[in-house]
Design an enzyme around this catalytic site. Structure first.
Site, PDB file in Angstrom:
ATOM      1  N   GLY A  10       0.845  -1.205   0.000  1.00  0.00           N
ATOM      2  CA  GLY A  10       0.000   0.000   0.000  1.00  0.00           C
ATOM      3  C   GLY A  10       0.871   1.243   0.000  1.00  0.00           C
ATOM      4  N   GLY A  36      -3.711  -1.621  -2.532  1.00  0.00           N
ATOM      5  CA  GLY A  36      -2.264  -1.536  -2.764  1.00  0.00           C
ATOM      6  C   GLY A  36      -1.944  -1.976  -4.188  1.00  0.00           C
ATOM      7  N   THR A  99     -12.813  -6.404   6.768  1.00  0.00           N
ATOM      8  CA  THR A  99     -11.347  -6.289   6.678  1.00  0.00           C
ATOM      9  C   THR A  99     -10.793  -5.576   7.910  1.00  0.00           C
ATOM     10  OG1 THR A  99     -11.537  -6.083   4.289  1.00  0.00           O
ATOM     11  CG2 THR A  99      -9.444  -5.389   5.259  1.00  0.00           C
ATOM     12  N   TYR A 153     -16.091   3.447   9.198  1.00  0.00           N
ATOM     13  CA  TYR A 153     -14.630   3.355   9.188  1.00  0.00           C
ATOM     14  C   TYR A 153     -14.068   3.773  10.548  1.00  0.00           C
ATOM     15  CZ  TYR A 153      -9.795   4.442   7.834  1.00  0.00           C
ATOM     16  OH  TYR A 153      -8.426   4.508   7.763  1.00  0.00           O
TER      17      TYR A 153
END
Ligand code: UDP
Length: 325
Positions: A10, A36, A99, A153
């Site tokens: 990334g 990434g 994730t 997030y």
């Protein structure tokens, strides 16, 4: 030393890989290339001095068997892998939560199993929608409702912080948590929403520079090389263990002024256009009006200060995109 960098292909991860290789360490990378890119580490894989010390695995951090092997092999883990970017989070609401929460749980569980020190990359997004400045690690946090997905997030990263702190409290695992404030620099892509590469690319191609909202919202941008320097130092700082530390830059700028600054530094003929948020994102988007870090703690811990001026940061991004044209 053997360092495992999750998300090492990334933007920030690849700069970290370079830093640790230059220090003479062996660097292990795991990256699923979701945001990434192998392009980010190609120069390291091709470098004679580095390629024998760089081990790259293209896979998910949720692949337990592979992570078992990697965490078992390495001495320290830098957990940078995450779903990032406002646009990416809004486009991938479920995947990004899985994730960011399950991935970190997996990393922490394995670090605990092998008793390996781990640094968890969190974010200034965790602070939510404060407008006071500067933001201090012990500040309260304010989020919008859970129907506004941007906050997923922040909430996921907050949960990562709690989980890491709980491992430290209950298992004495050596965890270091960092909150990164708008890290920018070469190799960052604008594909997932980030403003700096978007403005620079728009300006270089003389396309319209898209300022969302009225452009009065502010950010403090932090140069990626300053960030990796701070991470490498914090990784060796015993007082940072079991705690949260901001890493941020010094110059607050309104996004409308950033557009002007980028336009000037690229000598671009672009128009600057203000786009309402509900046209830029979905209707339930909410922006943060202001985000300024307190860096008192990191200064005290490792005697670190950001050294790259905003103009130099912008120049480095311009140079990167000019070279890749
Ligand atoms: N932004 C903008 N134009 C763009 C992309 C972003 O004006 O093309 C704005 C965005 O609304 C926010 C700021 O730039 O106010 C920083 O956005 P970014 O997604 O880079 O980071 P974050 O919002 O997470 O700080």
């Amino acid at each position: 030393m053997k360092v495992l960098i999750t998300g090492g292909a990334g933007f920030i991860g690849s700069h970290l890989a370079e830093k640790y290789l230059e220090r003479g360490d062996d660097v292990y990378i795991i990256d699923d290339l979701s945001t990434g890119s192998l392009e980010n580490i190609k120069h390291l894989q091709e470098d004679e001095n580095h390629r024998n010390k760089l081990f790259v695995t293209i896979d998910s951090i949720l692949n337990h068997d592979i992570m078992l092997e990697l965490v078992g092999t390495c001495d320290v883990v830098l957990h940078m892998a995450a779903a990032v970017g406002v646009q990416y989070i809004l486009d991938n609401p479920l995947l990004s939560i899985v994730t960011n929460i399950k991935g970190t749980e997996e990393v922490l569980e394995l670090c605990n199993k092998f008793r390996k020190k781990v640094l968890i990359a969190s974010t200034s997004e965790v602070y939510g929608k404060h407008t006071h400045a500067p933001l201090v690690e012990t500040d309260n946090i304010i989020y919008g409702p859970s129907t506004k997905f941007r906050w997923s997030y922040a909430a996921a990263k907050l949960m990562d912080e709690f989980t890491a702190l709980a491992y430290h409290r209950t298992k004495k695992l050596q965890v270091i948590i960092i909150r990164l404030f708008n890290t920018v620099g070469p190799r960052q892509t604008g594909r997932y929403g980030m403003v700096m590469p978007r403005f620079v690319q728009q300006a270089l191609s003389n396309e319209t520079i898209t300022v969302y909202g009225d452009g009065t919202q502010t950010r403090v941008f932090t140069y990626v090389e300053d960030v990796v320097d701070a991470i490498a130092k914090l990784g060796k700082c015993s007082d940072a263990i079991g705690d949260i530390t901001n890493i941020g830059g010094a110059e607050e700028i309104a996004i409308g002024n950033l557009a002007e600054r980028v336009k000037k530094l690229t000598s671009s003929t672009s128009q600057i256009k203000f786009i309402p948020y509900d046209e830029a994102y979905t209707k339930d988007f909410e922006d943060m009006q202001r985000r300024v870090p307190s860096i008192e703690k990191v200064e005290k811990l490792i005697n670190w200060k950001p050294t790259t001026s905003l103009d130099n940061i912008i120049e480095s991004v311009i140079e990167f995109y000019r070279a890749s044209e």
